[in-house]
Scaffold this motif. Structure first.
Motif, mmCIF file in Angstrom:
data_model
loop_
_atom_site.group_PDB
_atom_site.id
_atom_site.type_symbol
_atom_site.label_atom_id
_atom_site.label_comp_id
_atom_site.label_asym_id
_atom_site.label_seq_id
_atom_site.Cartn_x
_atom_site.Cartn_y
_atom_site.Cartn_z
ATOM 1 N N THR A 37 4.680 -3.555 2.863
ATOM 2 C CA THR A 37 5.845 -1.690 2.445
ATOM 3 C C THR A 37 6.169 -2.155 1.236
ATOM 4 O OG1 THR A 37 7.477 -3.252 3.317
ATOM 5 C CG2 THR A 37 6.812 -1.171 4.668
ATOM 6 N N MET A 38 5.760 -3.489 0.551
ATOM 7 C CA MET A 38 5.189 -3.598 -1.509
ATOM 8 C C MET A 38 4.355 -2.661 -1.465
ATOM 9 S SD MET A 38 4.378 -6.993 -3.329
ATOM 10 C CE MET A 38 2.905 -6.930 -2.026
ATOM 11 N N TRP A 39 3.008 -2.832 -0.911
ATOM 12 C CA TRP A 39 1.720 -2.140 -1.348
ATOM 13 C C TRP A 39 2.238 -0.502 -1.101
ATOM 14 C CZ3 TRP A 39 -3.433 -4.615 -1.591
ATOM 15 C CH2 TRP A 39 -4.132 -4.017 -2.381
ATOM 16 N N TRP A 40 3.078 -0.222 -0.156
ATOM 17 C CA TRP A 40 2.837 1.013 0.563
ATOM 18 C C TRP A 40 4.091 2.099 -0.970
ATOM 19 C CZ3 TRP A 40 3.845 3.228 6.021
ATOM 20 C CH2 TRP A 40 4.040 4.864 5.398
ATOM 21 N N SER A 41 5.276 0.854 -0.910
ATOM 22 C CA SER A 41 5.836 1.499 -1.942
ATOM 23 C C SER A 41 6.169 1.509 -3.461
ATOM 24 C CB SER A 41 7.260 0.942 -1.503
ATOM 25 O OG SER A 41 7.164 -0.265 -2.096
ATOM 26 N N ARG A 42 5.290 0.402 -3.916
ATOM 27 C CA ARG A 42 5.255 0.274 -5.117
ATOM 28 C C ARG A 42 3.747 0.033 -5.753
ATOM 29 N NH1 ARG A 42 9.645 0.291 -6.779
ATOM 30 N NH2 ARG A 42 9.187 -0.447 -8.609
ATOM 31 N N PHE A 43 2.447 0.250 -4.893
ATOM 32 C CA PHE A 43 1.652 0.287 -5.261
ATOM 33 C C PHE A 43 0.826 1.396 -5.086
ATOM 34 C CE2 PHE A 43 1.101 -4.471 -4.419
ATOM 35 C CZ PHE A 43 1.525 -4.858 -5.615
ATOM 36 N N VAL A 44 1.191 2.681 -4.591
ATOM 37 C CA VAL A 44 0.393 3.460 -3.925
ATOM 38 C C VAL A 44 1.243 4.556 -5.529
ATOM 39 C CG1 VAL A 44 0.369 5.788 -2.590
ATOM 40 C CG2 VAL A 44 0.209 3.551 -1.597
ATOM 41 N N VAL A 45 0.841 4.911 -5.886
ATOM 42 C CA VAL A 45 1.743 5.867 -7.520
ATOM 43 C C VAL A 45 1.212 7.350 -7.600
ATOM 44 C CG1 VAL A 45 1.668 6.233 -10.234
ATOM 45 C CG2 VAL A 45 2.445 4.384 -8.264
ATOM 46 N N PRO A 46 1.089 8.364 -7.358
ATOM 47 C CA PRO A 46 0.598 9.504 -7.382
ATOM 48 C C PRO A 46 -0.266 9.607 -8.815
ATOM 49 C CG PRO A 46 2.577 9.831 -6.574
ATOM 50 C CD PRO A 46 2.752 8.059 -6.988
#
Length: 471
Positions: free
Chosen positions: A104-113
């Motif tokens: 969820t760190m990757w999902w919430s912090r690394f996925v940027v539109p």
């Protein structure tokens, strides 16, 4: 950052299986054409090909950190006076929490539109959510089953030693983690970008639980010695976030990039991986420093005396595994297997020559140098290339750039590729075959360390010109 490896897809589902043509090979300087059967080795049949086509180093890193954590759990529980059979449930619980926290760190912090085209990022995020859901469910089960079993056993011990408040905090945080994870799991995959807030809630819940477990560990092991109350939570937090991020990179980022193979999603996936690598630069020193301090607290402050007792020997084993992670992290960028998109060696290259950087302008000058002179090679190489792509000096041949160049050519036209990457001698033929293009000729030029390779590639008819430019 290094290669991102994407499984190449056939140009057309209806295309018949291709027969690999005999490719003339030549060693520059000896004047003789090499034997095609001897020099042409498919990557799947060679040791080197199997090595460079697999995500070896990330998997090795994941295995090393798992072993190091298992040793650490055993050492911690033994110092607390816990039975050895409790090691596996406690370790499984920590791994489950790591999958939840790091994922969820990757999902919430690394996925940027805003990384590339928002629509491409949305497609990639949906594919990533689809691949992460089974891992998220497995992580929650492991956290509840393993960690819950440990918590049930350690509860009376904590109450007897006066730390029941910390134990109740751990139990309460388990409830919050379940609620946050179930809320995230209810959202559909196509709302993955909108679900980043829910993913952030899972991240905070899992990280808070790791910190609380670290505090309870410190209390049960060292009592009121305050440095342990800082070191142990930091150690568990860094472990969980790194482990979960590594799991996402191997089991989510790679297959999702394969599902959504497009130039914009390649750029988005590459940028996400680079964000994770920046965090690893913090997690690694933190793991080593806190692990070293805890080992000293366990085995004494004289490292020379550690080999003389079992606690010191175990501490040395764990520190050796963490040191191996440093070596892997430094080595990983040198290998194509360290990320999910094939042929990319540098994140800056994803922007292409239009990025306006000096490197991009240099790539344009070198990669689009115009129509070279007609080749004087015999046989299949007699046709003059219509375009040259010069990748000499780059870390890899750059298959994304090769495909982009071929997409702007007509079927049957020939591309000349120059590359100093030795792995391209094995990788390129198989990549071209799967993509429906034909390798007419290849040769080695000059001697090491100035050696480079020349390929003549005939564009296949299975793809339409400019298909990547339209994406």
């Amino acid at each position: 950052m290094r290669s991102l490896t994407v499984a190449a897809q056939p140009a057309s589902p209806a295309a018949p299986p291709m027969q690999r043509p005999a490719v003339p090979d030549r060693e520059a300087g000896d004047g003789a054409v090499g034997a095609g059967a001897a020099a042409e080795t498919a990557p799947a049949d060679s040791l080197l090909g199997r090595y460079v086509n697999r995500y070896l180093l990330p998997r090795v890193a994941l295995t090393v950190i798992s072993l190091a954590s298992l040793v650490g759990v055993y050492l911690t529980l033994r110092m607390q006076g816990m039975p050895p059979w409790l090691v596996v449930p406690r370790w499984a619980g920590l791994v489950g929490l790591g999958i939840l926290a790091g994922g969820t760190m990757w999902w919430s912090r690394f996925v940027v539109p805003r990384d590339t085209q928002p629509a491409a990022v949305a497609r990639l995020a949906a594919a990533q959510a689809r691949h992460y859901r089974p891992l998220m469910a497995g992580g929650l089960v492991a956290a509840l089953a393993g960690g819950g079993f440990w918590a049930a056993w350690v509860g009376p011990v904590a109450a007897a030693r006066g730390w029941v408040g910390l134990w109740l905090l751990v139990v309460a945080l388990y409830g919050g983690l379940v609620a946050a994870t179930l809320a995230l799991s209810r959202l559909p995959d196509d709302e993955a970008l909108a679900a980043r807030r829910q993913a952030l809630a899972v991240l905070w819940s899992a990280t808070a639980l790791l910190v609380a477990m670290g505090l309870l560990d410190a209390a049960l092991t060292f009592g009121t010695w305050w440095p342990a109350w800082v070191l142990r939570p930091l150690h568990l937090g860094a472990f969980g976030l790194w482990l979960g991020g590594a799991v996402w990179n191997i089991f989510v980022a790679v297959p999702a990039a394969r599902d959504e193979l497009a130039f914009a999603t390649v750029a988005a996936s590459a940028t996400q991986l680079e964000r994770f690598r920046k965090r690893v630069r913090v997690f690694l020193p933190l793991l080593l420093a806190t692990g070293l301090a805890q080992a000293a607290a366990y085995a004494g402050w004289n490292p020379l005396a550690w080999p003389g007792n079992w606690v010191g020997r175990l501490a040395l084993v764990k520190l050796g595994l963490v040191a191996a992670l440093f070596v892997i992290f430094i080595t990983c960028p040198l290998w194509r297997a360290c990320s999910p998109i094939k042929g990319m060696c540098d994140l800056e290259e994803l922007a292409g020559p239009t990025a306006g950087t000096s490197r991009g302008r240099a790539l344009r000058r070198r990669g689009e140098a115009g129509r070279p002179a007609a080749a004087s090679l015999p046989g299949a190489a007699a046709a003059a290339p219509v375009r040259r792509l010069d990748r000499r000096g780059a870390g890899c041949a750059g298959f994304v750039h090769v495909e982009e160049a071929l997409a702007g050519m007509a079927p049957g036209e020939v591309l000349e590729l120059l590359s100093s990457d030795p792995i391209s001698w094995w990788e390129l033929p198989a990549w071209l075959e799967v993509h429906g293009h034909r390798l007419l000729f290849r040769e080695r030029r000059r001697i090491w360390p100035w050696r480079y390779f020349r390929f003549l590639i005939q564009r296949g008819a299975g793809t339409s010109p400019g298909r990547h430019a339209a994406r």
